[in-house]
Motif scaffolding. Structure first.
Motif, PDB file in Angstrom:
ATOM      1  N   PRO A 102       0.813  -1.229   0.000  1.00 21.14           N
ATOM      2  CA  PRO A 102       0.000   0.000   0.000  1.00 21.14           C
ATOM      3  C   PRO A 102       0.847   1.281   0.000  1.00 21.14           C
ATOM      4  CG  PRO A 102      -0.239  -1.199   2.089  1.00 21.14           C
ATOM      5  CD  PRO A 102       0.682  -1.989   1.229  1.00 21.14           C
ATOM      6  N   VAL A 103       0.192   2.402  -0.149  1.00 22.65           N
ATOM      7  CA  VAL A 103       0.725   3.770  -0.182  1.00 22.65           C
ATOM      8  C   VAL A 103       1.451   4.035  -1.501  1.00 22.65           C
ATOM      9  CG1 VAL A 103       2.102   5.572   0.950  1.00 22.65           C
ATOM     10  CG2 VAL A 103       0.884   3.887   2.345  1.00 22.65           C
ATOM     11  N   LYS A 104       2.600   3.396  -1.702  1.00 25.51           N
ATOM     12  CA  LYS A 104       3.310   3.460  -2.988  1.00 25.51           C
ATOM     13  C   LYS A 104       3.631   2.028  -3.337  1.00 25.51           C
ATOM     14  CE  LYS A 104       6.354   6.574  -1.811  1.00 25.51           C
ATOM     15  NZ  LYS A 104       7.406   7.491  -1.603  1.00 25.51           N
ATOM     16  N   ASP A 105       3.297   1.583  -4.544  1.00 24.34           N
ATOM     17  CA  ASP A 105       3.576   0.186  -4.860  1.00 24.34           C
ATOM     18  C   ASP A 105       5.073  -0.054  -5.045  1.00 24.34           C
ATOM     19  OD1 ASP A 105       4.370   0.654  -7.537  1.00 24.34           O
ATOM     20  OD2 ASP A 105       2.380   0.228  -8.326  1.00 24.34           O
ATOM     21  N   GLY A 106       5.424  -1.322  -5.120  1.00 23.66           N
ATOM     22  CA  GLY A 106       6.825  -1.714  -5.189  1.00 23.66           C
ATOM     23  C   GLY A 106       7.556  -1.178  -6.405  1.00 23.66           C
ATOM     24  N   MET A 107       6.848  -1.062  -7.528  1.00 20.27           N
ATOM     25  CA  MET A 107       7.482  -0.534  -8.741  1.00 20.27           C
ATOM     26  C   MET A 107       7.855   0.936  -8.531  1.00 20.27           C
ATOM     27  SD  MET A 107       7.621  -3.095 -10.900  1.00 20.27           S
ATOM     28  CE  MET A 107       7.337  -2.965 -12.662  1.00 20.27           C
ATOM     29  N   GLU A 108       6.939   1.704  -7.944  1.00 22.92           N
ATOM     30  CA  GLU A 108       7.205   3.119  -7.692  1.00 22.92           C
ATOM     31  C   GLU A 108       8.340   3.280  -6.676  1.00 22.92           C
ATOM     32  OE1 GLU A 108       7.568   6.916  -8.007  1.00 22.92           O
ATOM     33  OE2 GLU A 108       6.347   5.734  -9.388  1.00 22.92           O
ATOM     34  N   CYS A 109       8.331   2.457  -5.625  1.00 22.84           N
ATOM     35  CA  CYS A 109       9.411   2.505  -4.619  1.00 22.84           C
ATOM     36  C   CYS A 109      10.761   2.202  -5.262  1.00 22.84           C
ATOM     37  CB  CYS A 109       9.171   1.497  -3.506  1.00 22.84           C
ATOM     38  SG  CYS A 109       7.860   1.958  -2.394  1.00 22.84           S
ATOM     39  N   THR A 110      10.768   1.203  -6.147  1.00 19.51           N
ATOM     40  CA  THR A 110      12.020   0.829  -6.820  1.00 19.51           C
ATOM     41  C   THR A 110      12.523   1.982  -7.679  1.00 19.51           C
ATOM     42  OG1 THR A 110      11.336  -1.491  -6.817  1.00 19.51           O
ATOM     43  CG2 THR A 110      13.125  -0.892  -8.309  1.00 19.51           C
ATOM     44  N   ARG A 111      11.611   2.628  -8.418  1.00 18.65           N
ATOM     45  CA  ARG A 111      12.015   3.784  -9.238  1.00 18.65           C
ATOM     46  C   ARG A 111      12.601   4.885  -8.359  1.00 18.65           C
ATOM     47  NH1 ARG A 111       6.889   2.842 -11.438  1.00 18.65           N
ATOM     48  NH2 ARG A 111       7.033   1.642 -13.350  1.00 18.65           N
ATOM     49  N   GLU A 112      11.972   5.096  -7.203  1.00 16.82           N
ATOM     50  CA  GLU A 112      12.433   6.133  -6.282  1.00 16.82           C
ATOM     51  C   GLU A 112      13.838   5.808  -5.753  1.00 16.82           C
ATOM     52  OE1 GLU A 112      10.485   8.118  -2.420  1.00 16.82           O
ATOM     53  OE2 GLU A 112       9.024   7.482  -3.936  1.00 16.82           O
ATOM     54  N   ILE A 113      14.060   4.536  -5.430  1.00 15.41           N
ATOM     55  CA  ILE A 113      15.394   4.110  -4.965  1.00 15.41           C
ATOM     56  C   ILE A 113      16.416   4.368  -6.077  1.00 15.41           C
ATOM     57  CG2 ILE A 113      16.807   2.060  -4.433  1.00 15.41           C
ATOM     58  CD1 ILE A 113      14.301   1.001  -2.846  1.00 15.41           C
ATOM     59  N   ARG A 114      16.089   3.996  -7.294  1.00 21.66           N
ATOM     60  CA  ARG A 114      17.021   4.166  -8.425  1.00 21.66           C
ATOM     61  C   ARG A 114      17.321   5.637  -8.715  1.00 21.66           C
ATOM     62  NH1 ARG A 114      18.639   0.050  -7.119  1.00 21.66           N
ATOM     63  NH2 ARG A 114      17.934  -1.940  -7.892  1.00 21.66           N
ATOM     64  N   ARG A 115      16.363   6.525  -8.450  1.00 23.21           N
ATOM     65  CA  ARG A 115      16.562   7.962  -8.715  1.00 23.21           C
ATOM     66  C   ARG A 115      17.255   8.676  -7.560  1.00 23.21           C
ATOM     67  NH1 ARG A 115      10.828   7.929 -10.522  1.00 23.21           N
ATOM     68  NH2 ARG A 115      10.349   8.664  -8.436  1.00 23.21           N
ATOM     69  N   HIS A 116      17.518   7.962  -6.479  1.00 20.57           N
ATOM     70  CA  HIS A 116      18.054   8.614  -5.276  1.00 20.57           C
ATOM     71  C   HIS A 116      19.388   9.281  -5.555  1.00 20.57           C
ATOM     72  CE1 HIS A 116      18.916   9.370  -1.061  1.00 20.57           C
ATOM     73  NE2 HIS A 116      17.648   9.095  -0.830  1.00 20.57           N
ATOM     74  N   THR A 117      19.623  10.424  -4.917  1.00 20.60           N
ATOM     75  CA  THR A 117      20.864  11.169  -5.139  1.00 20.60           C
ATOM     76  C   THR A 117      22.070  10.496  -4.486  1.00 20.60           C
ATOM     77  OG1 THR A 117      20.310  12.551  -3.231  1.00 20.60           O
ATOM     78  CG2 THR A 117      19.754  13.422  -5.409  1.00 20.60           C
ATOM     79  N   ASP A 118      21.849   9.697  -3.439  1.00 19.93           N
ATOM     80  CA  ASP A 118      22.940   8.976  -2.790  1.00 19.93           C
ATOM     81  C   ASP A 118      23.220   7.706  -3.603  1.00 19.93           C
ATOM     82  OD1 ASP A 118      24.506   7.255  -1.224  1.00 19.93           O
ATOM     83  OD2 ASP A 118      23.620   7.960   0.656  1.00 19.93           O
TER      84      ASP A 118
END
Length: 125
Positions: free
Chosen positions: A59-75
Motif C-alpha cells: 500500500p501507499v506506494k507500490d513496489g514498482m514506484e518505490c524501486t524507481r524512487e530508490i534508483r533515482r536517489h541522489t545517494d
C-alpha cells in the motif's frame, strides 16, 4: 554479527513477512521491514540496507514506484541497492517493466524459500 548484512523486507502481509524474516534470520541476515511504500524510503535513508525484498503490491506506494524512487536517489549507495521484486502476479508485469523500474531480480509468490535464500545470497553474499 557486526558484519551481517541487512535486508529490508517491504511486505504488507504479516504472515509472509514473518516467514521470510525467519528464513533469512536463519541465514544470519539482519532484517528490517516496511509495511508500505511510504516506509521503504525512510528505512533505506536511515540505515545501511544491503538488499530490498520488495512486494510489488504494497500500500501507499507500490513496489514498482518505490524501486524507481530508490534508483533515482541522489545517494549512489542507495541508488545501487539490489531490489528483488516479490509478486503473486508477475504475469501482470513483463521483465521489461521490471527492468525499466530498476528491479534487479524477482521471485514469484508463493515464495520458494530455497530460491529466496539463493537469490538473496547471489546479490548480498
Amino acid at each position: 554479527m557486526a558484519d551481517s548484512k541487512t535486508i529490508l523486507i517491504a511486505e504488507d502481509s504479516s504472515v509472509i513477512l514473518n516467514l521470510t524474516k525467519k528464513i533469512l534470520e536463519l541465514q544470519k541476515y539482519r532484517i528490517v521491514s516496511a509495511k508500505n511504500g511510504g516506509e521503504v524510503m525512510k528505512q533505506v535513508e536511515s540505515q545501511q540496507i544491503d538488499c530490498v525484498l520488495m512486494d510489488i503490491n504494497i500500500p501507499v506506494k507500490d513496489g514498482m514506484e518505490c524501486t524507481r524512487e530508490i534508483r533515482r536517489h541522489t545517494d549512489p549507495r542507495i541508488a545501487k541497492i539490489p531490489v528483488i521484486a516479490i509478486t503473486g502476479n508477475a504475469n501482470n508485469y513483463s521483465m521489461e517493466q521490471f527492468r525499466e523500474a530498476g528491479v534487479t531480480d524477482y521471485l514469484p509468490k508463493p515464495l520458494d524459500f530455497d530460491a529466496l535464500v539463493r537469490v538473496v545470497k547471489q546479490y548480498v553474499g
